[in-house]
Design a protein around this motif. Structure first.
Motif, PDB file in Angstrom:
ATOM      1  N   VAL A 215       1.418 -27.657  48.772  1.00 14.13           N
ATOM      2  CA  VAL A 215       1.753 -26.421  48.546  1.00 14.13           C
ATOM      3  C   VAL A 215       0.996 -25.504  47.666  1.00 14.13           C
ATOM      4  O   VAL A 215       0.500 -24.801  47.538  1.00 14.13           O
ATOM      5  CB  VAL A 215       3.029 -26.780  49.057  1.00 14.13           C
ATOM      6  N   PHE A 216       1.364 -26.208  46.331  1.00 12.37           N
ATOM      7  CA  PHE A 216       0.428 -25.660  44.900  1.00 12.37           C
ATOM      8  C   PHE A 216      -0.813 -25.926  45.809  1.00 12.37           C
ATOM      9  O   PHE A 216      -1.440 -24.745  45.283  1.00 12.37           O
ATOM     10  CB  PHE A 216       1.102 -26.297  43.888  1.00 12.37           C
ATOM     11  N   LEU A 217      -0.688 -26.129  45.285  1.00 11.78           N
ATOM     12  CA  LEU A 217      -3.036 -26.337  45.642  1.00 11.78           C
ATOM     13  C   LEU A 217      -3.644 -25.511  46.672  1.00 11.78           C
ATOM     14  O   LEU A 217      -4.264 -24.768  46.927  1.00 11.78           O
ATOM     15  CB  LEU A 217      -3.428 -27.670  46.319  1.00 11.78           C
ATOM     16  N   SER A 218      -2.618 -25.398  47.997  1.00  6.31           N
ATOM     17  CA  SER A 218      -3.546 -24.011  48.812  1.00  6.31           C
ATOM     18  C   SER A 218      -2.602 -22.931  48.661  1.00  6.31           C
ATOM     19  O   SER A 218      -3.305 -21.589  48.772  1.00  6.31           O
ATOM     20  CB  SER A 218      -2.192 -24.417  50.590  1.00  6.31           C
ATOM     21  N   LEU A 219      -1.609 -22.675  48.123  1.00  6.72           N
ATOM     22  CA  LEU A 219      -1.484 -21.144  46.865  1.00  6.72           C
ATOM     23  C   LEU A 219      -2.507 -21.347  45.664  1.00  6.72           C
ATOM     24  O   LEU A 219      -2.805 -20.124  46.168  1.00  6.72           O
ATOM     25  CB  LEU A 219       0.321 -21.511  46.466  1.00  6.72           C
ATOM     26  N   ARG A 220      -2.512 -21.838  45.624  1.00  8.83           N
ATOM     27  CA  ARG A 220      -3.846 -21.487  44.370  1.00  8.83           C
ATOM     28  C   ARG A 220      -5.145 -21.044  44.685  1.00  8.83           C
ATOM     29  O   ARG A 220      -5.613 -21.001  44.247  1.00  8.83           O
ATOM     30  CB  ARG A 220      -4.206 -23.438  43.481  1.00  8.83           C
TER      31      ARG A 220
END
Ligand SMILES: [Zn+2]
Length: 130
Positions: A74-79
């Motif tokens: 989730v963090f990677l897709s947000l980033r």
């Protein structure tokens, strides 16, 4: 020393460890918050920094590896979503357009005019103006 190392390995077995992008960002964020907190008199920053560090430690020792990997995804897709407009702004050789069929972002060479593009993801054609 070897006994301690064996105990440590046994203790960490099955735990997440936290060597991923989210953990590294949390740790860097904590250090940046520490520095900013030391230079300013914003006391609330210490609590934010403590929360980042506590979450990082929780993730390191967590046995629920699937949940931690999901958090990182989730963090990677947000980033990626946050970084793409900046990347597109700085990239003068390419134009970025969204496919009207699958909503994927397509990177195209910046050649002026109207072109027909085949989306690499869904293989549908669409027209773009650059
Ligand atoms: Zn597409």
């Amino acid at each position: 020393m070897k006994k301690f190392k064996d105990k440590l390995i046994r203790f960490m077995y099955g735990r997440y460890g936290g060597n991923d992008a989210l953990s590294k960002t949390l740790l860097w964020g904590y250090f940046i918050i520490l520095i900013v907190g030391a230079l300013t008199d914003w006391d609330w920053l210490w609590y934010v920094g403590f929360l980042a560090l506590a979450w990082n430690i929780f993730r390191m020792f967590s046995r629920n590896i699937a949940a931690r990997q999901k958090e990182n995804a989730v963090f990677l897709s947000l980033r990626r979503k946050i970084a793409l407009p900046f990347k597109a702004m700085l990239d003068r050789k390419h134009a970025y357009r969204t496919c009207p069929h699958c909503k994927a972002t397509v990177r195209l060479p910046r050649k002026k005019g109207r072109h027909t593009v085949c989306c690499p993801k869904c293989r549908e054609d669409f027209k773009v103006k650059i």
